[in-house]
Design a protein around this motif. Sequence first.
Motif: not given
Lengths: 339, 337
Positions: B268-285
């Motif tokens: 749950g690093s903030p920068e990764v959570l931000q990516l997950i929140a971005d609908p276009n980012s491939p970060a899944g969970a």
Amino acid sequence: MSAEVEFAPSGFSAVEPPPRPVGNFAAAALRFGSLIAFAAILIIFSLTAPYFLSIGNIGNVLGQSAISGVLAIGLTIVLIAGGSNVVTGGIDLSLAANMGLSAAVYVSLTQLGYSDATAIAATILTGALIGTVNAIAVVYAGIVPLLATLAVMNVVAGLELVLTGNTVLPASTPFLSALSASDPFGIPVLAYVLLGFTAITTAIVQYTPLGLRLYAVGEFPDAARAAGLPLRRLLAGAFVASGVSGGIAGILSVSYLSGSTTGAGEMLLPVVVTALLGSVFSRRLVPTVTGTLLSALLVGFLVNGFQLLNISSTLVSGVQGVLILIVVSATTLLRRQEA
Amino acid sequence: MSIEKSENGLGRRDLLKLSAAAGVAVAGASLIGQKPAFAAGEELSLKGKRIAISATGTDHFFDLQAYNAQIEEVKRLGGEPIAVDAGRNDGKLVSQLQTLIAQKPDAIVQILGTLSVIDPWLKKARDAGIPVLTVDVGSTNSINNTTSDNWGIGKDLALQLVSDIGGEGNIVVFNGFYGVTPCAIRYDQLVNVVKYFPKVKILQPELRDVIPNTVQDAFTQITAILNKYPEKGSIKAIWSAWDIPQLGATQALAAARRTEIRTYGVDGSPEVLQLIADPNSPAGADVAQQPAEIGRTAIRNVAKLLAGQTLPRETYVPALLANKTNVGEVTKKLGIG
């Protein structure tokens, strides 16, 4: 006879000689300044840091300095024989990687079921082999040590990755446990290893004709050649000795970390700093084995004292750097003044 | 380098303050819900006690949060923290533990670390009569280990991954820190889940994430893998046991325009959570742990122990799985929204 001979001043200095009384004081300060600074640091810590002045703690610092001390002393031999010019002189950048690979060799062999004796022999051989490659590259191929050992460093670090897969390999053998134990007074065995290693190298480097020749080769290669000294063989020998030190440090690190771990390369800069800083503990500001030991202990005591004083560890490296700068620049200034 | 670090530190400290309030509220509620015995009129104190906190490193969001929260909590309970940070250097870590043992604190709390490296020294501390507690590293020499439920984390993350890729396809796995217990558990759980989905395959050889330069290294390794598997659909997902390699992997996917591949990680690093929140980012969970709460819990456990209470072998602090649909909720819960 000490090999720390009084060399004639090289070149002419344009600096006016300072007035006599100041000159005497400066000369005395130069001779004892760094030792006094070291003593002052120890006294300050003894007065302010709880537990600092206990046998167990001092033993701990000696033990904690064993790995970097052995590496830095190995590097010192190369500095002596290669000359003290930082760019073109003697340097062995492969030492830390050497320690990493040696540790990995040791652990791999014990995991395969070989005895401690076999592992020790193979590890020291590994170090010696790396030293030999350095020697061939520098002495016979004529590559500047800075570049040659940098290249070897990369090869060695790569080999370590192949051997360990960049993972931590645990090891536990009777010999390793004995090495990481403490004596009844609470002094770690590694502390004795460091002192023993220093005593032996000091005896060879500072008190034998061989050691005197190493200094001659490093400081005055032309004179050494004219005197008929085997320059190449001596320089090559220094690199091999340094390689062996890397192997020994590898064994110590296996016992200290209960295996081989990643990140050996991080030791490189601290070791180079320790070896270079060692010069300020010699009268003529040349690299000496005992000077390097003192410098390794200075760094060790600083880190230890800061922790005992509960100073935030984020500050330690900064303060350490500042202190090193102060010591080195003070000594350098005094040296110029003396000249 | 140092400037960058101090800036990060400040930023994170602010986050910490925010998360502290939310964390206490959440934790308080969960404590009351689960264990009324501990919550009722609990008067913990560390007055006059010196508590050693030994962190393997603080370069990662999890470590820093747990480390700072521990220091704060010791002070709040009236004790004196002796906090040391080894900067992810095993040699330094061992030296610091050695010196800590010589300092004879009332307890040592070890945050993370490779077990085989630290265990002999934890044993020496125990032999010297100093109680040892751990955060996120189970050791036979520690009295209590405060951690997230890594079996749950590993299972949740694996199930989310398998469900996202429709139960079939190749996954790339970073498995560089199997020697670190939480990473090993998460990885084992992935393997356990994948076992029951025969069409899901872990690509061999597995990748090895490294420290330091984790992000750059993951970026390079994933870029190389993408070149090896150029056709879309040949890789479905990228898994890592923490979320810093996930960060590099996600950036590599975006750079190579292979955003059909999803990435998965933990912490749950903030920068990764931000990516997950971005609908276009491939970060899944990303499974978010509550590091500050974990840190505080460990210190409260120390206080309980010194007050004569018996501690359980492990204390679990709940973790929250953040995926594309609930990431907003989770960040709000963590107090880093």
